[in-house]
Motif scaffolding. Structure first.
Motif, PDB file in Angstrom:
ATOM      1  N   LYS A 147      31.909  91.535  60.041  1.00 54.49           N
ATOM      2  CA  LYS A 147      33.094  90.692  59.918  1.00 54.49           C
ATOM      3  C   LYS A 147      33.822  90.955  58.605  1.00 54.49           C
ATOM      4  CE  LYS A 147      31.174  86.975  62.790  1.00 54.49           C
ATOM      5  NZ  LYS A 147      30.782  85.554  62.844  1.00 54.49           N
ATOM      6  N   LYS A 154      37.065  93.393  58.183  1.00 55.82           N
ATOM      7  CA  LYS A 154      38.437  92.894  58.292  1.00 55.82           C
ATOM      8  C   LYS A 154      38.961  92.451  56.925  1.00 55.82           C
ATOM      9  CE  LYS A 154      41.150  89.140  60.300  1.00 55.82           C
ATOM     10  NZ  LYS A 154      41.087  87.885  61.081  1.00 55.82           N
ATOM     11  N   LYS A 210      45.392  90.870  65.975  1.00 48.50           N
ATOM     12  CA  LYS A 210      44.472  91.911  66.446  1.00 48.50           C
ATOM     13  C   LYS A 210      45.191  93.245  66.599  1.00 48.50           C
ATOM     14  CE  LYS A 210      43.244  89.449  70.050  1.00 48.50           C
ATOM     15  NZ  LYS A 210      43.840  88.156  69.670  1.00 48.50           N
ATOM     16  N   TYR A 224      45.894  94.554  63.029  1.00 43.36           N
ATOM     17  CA  TYR A 224      44.631  95.011  62.447  1.00 43.36           C
ATOM     18  C   TYR A 224      44.226  96.373  63.021  1.00 43.36           C
ATOM     19  CZ  TYR A 224      39.582  95.225  61.686  1.00 43.36           C
ATOM     20  OH  TYR A 224      38.321  95.626  61.340  1.00 43.36           O
ATOM     21  N   GLN A 239      43.997  99.785  60.823  1.00 40.51           N
ATOM     22  CA  GLN A 239      42.712 100.483  60.836  1.00 40.51           C
ATOM     23  C   GLN A 239      42.905 101.956  61.214  1.00 40.51           C
ATOM     24  OE1 GLN A 239      39.847  98.894  63.654  1.00 40.51           O
ATOM     25  NE2 GLN A 239      38.208  99.075  62.171  1.00 40.51           N
TER      26      GLN A 239
END
Length: 273
Positions: free
Chosen positions: A156, A159, A248, A251, A255
């Motif tokens: 976790k 993130k 999401k 992210y 990434q």
């Protein structure tokens, strides 16, 4: 975008066809719309447009050129959509694998103590067998039992690590304050700042307008795709319809951008986000 293997051959064939069917090389007069529509090379149409003197002929050539560009744009968008779907499926697959691993770790905590040795490597089992007192120590036993679950917070934390990285890279940029993966990216300025940090010669950041959301998104994504080979996973029109983008999706894109920078050697790290 990488050209398809037959794109050059198609262009050459179209050029030959144009030279054979275009009336500029013969006495047949103005080319027909069917002849122009058969040409799939922008350069050929541009040359025909430069040579044309008749207004109607120029109008037909411009129409054929617009149709060709539209056809190519639709093809690129279709390929990009297919690539986005593949990457989303990969991300979902990785997320599902991570959850399965966590569930297996939690299940292993409830196994009988008689099977405890099977949860650890041979070296750990050997160490435990040499120190029987440690098996009787509730603190040590509890620590070993909870070890699979203890790794979950680290997953976790990825993130948060990526968010901190974005904040650090964009800190010098005026008008950018990154607090999350949603509202902080809603006007596109944060995307532009992050891309500009690694490619400062790509565009002039100081003239960007926070109210020009569409321009900001398109500038950031196209620059990242061109210079970092980062696929445009986010759809500009979808972003414009929302006041705040889905965290999401943002992210996942950041990434992917980070991964592309690592592959190009622009970011050096031992941790893979």
């Amino acid at each position: 975008m990488e050209a398809g293997p037959d794109e050059g051959a198609v262009g050459a064939a179209s050029a030959n066809e144009a030279s054979e069917t275009t009336p500029s090389d013969t006495s047949s007069g103005t080319p027909t719309s069917q002849q122009l529509a058969a040409i799939e090379d922008e350069e050929v149409l541009n040359k025909l447009l430069d040579k044309a003197v008749d207004f109607d002929e120029k109008r037909m050539i411009r129409t054929a050129l617009r149709d060709l560009l539209k056809k190519k744009r639709e093809k690129r968008e279709k390929e990009r959509g297919s690539r986005q779907d593949d990457l989303r499926q990969q991300a979902l697959s990785k997320a599902g694998t991570g959850r399965m691993g966590m569930n297996r770790g939690q299940t292993s905590n409830h196994q009988p103590k008689s099977h405890m040795h099977s949860q650890f490597p041979a070296s750990t089992t050997s160490s435990l067998s040499k120190t029987p007192s440690s098996m009787a120590n509730p603190a040590i036993t509890t620590a070993h039992q909870s070890s699979p679950v203890a790794a979950a917070p680290n997953m976790k934390n990825v993130k948060q690590m990526l968010l901190d990285w974005c904040r650090a890279k964009t800190e010098p940029y005026e008008g950018v304050e990154i607090h999350n993966f949603s509202s902080s990216w809603s006007d596109g300025i944060a995307f532009c700042a992050l891309v500009h940090r690694f490619f400062p010669d790509a565009f002039e950041y100081s003239i960007l307008n926070p109210n020009a959301r569409k321009d900001n998104f398109e500038l950031a994504f196209s620059t990242a795709e061109r210079l970092a080979d980062c696929p445009p996973l986010l759809d500009v029109e979808d972003l414009l319809r929302m006041n705040e983008p889905d965290w999401k999706c943002v992210y996942t894109y950041i990434q992917e951008f980070y991964r592309c920078l690592v592959e190009k050697g622009l970011v050096k790290t031992k941790k893979k986000l």
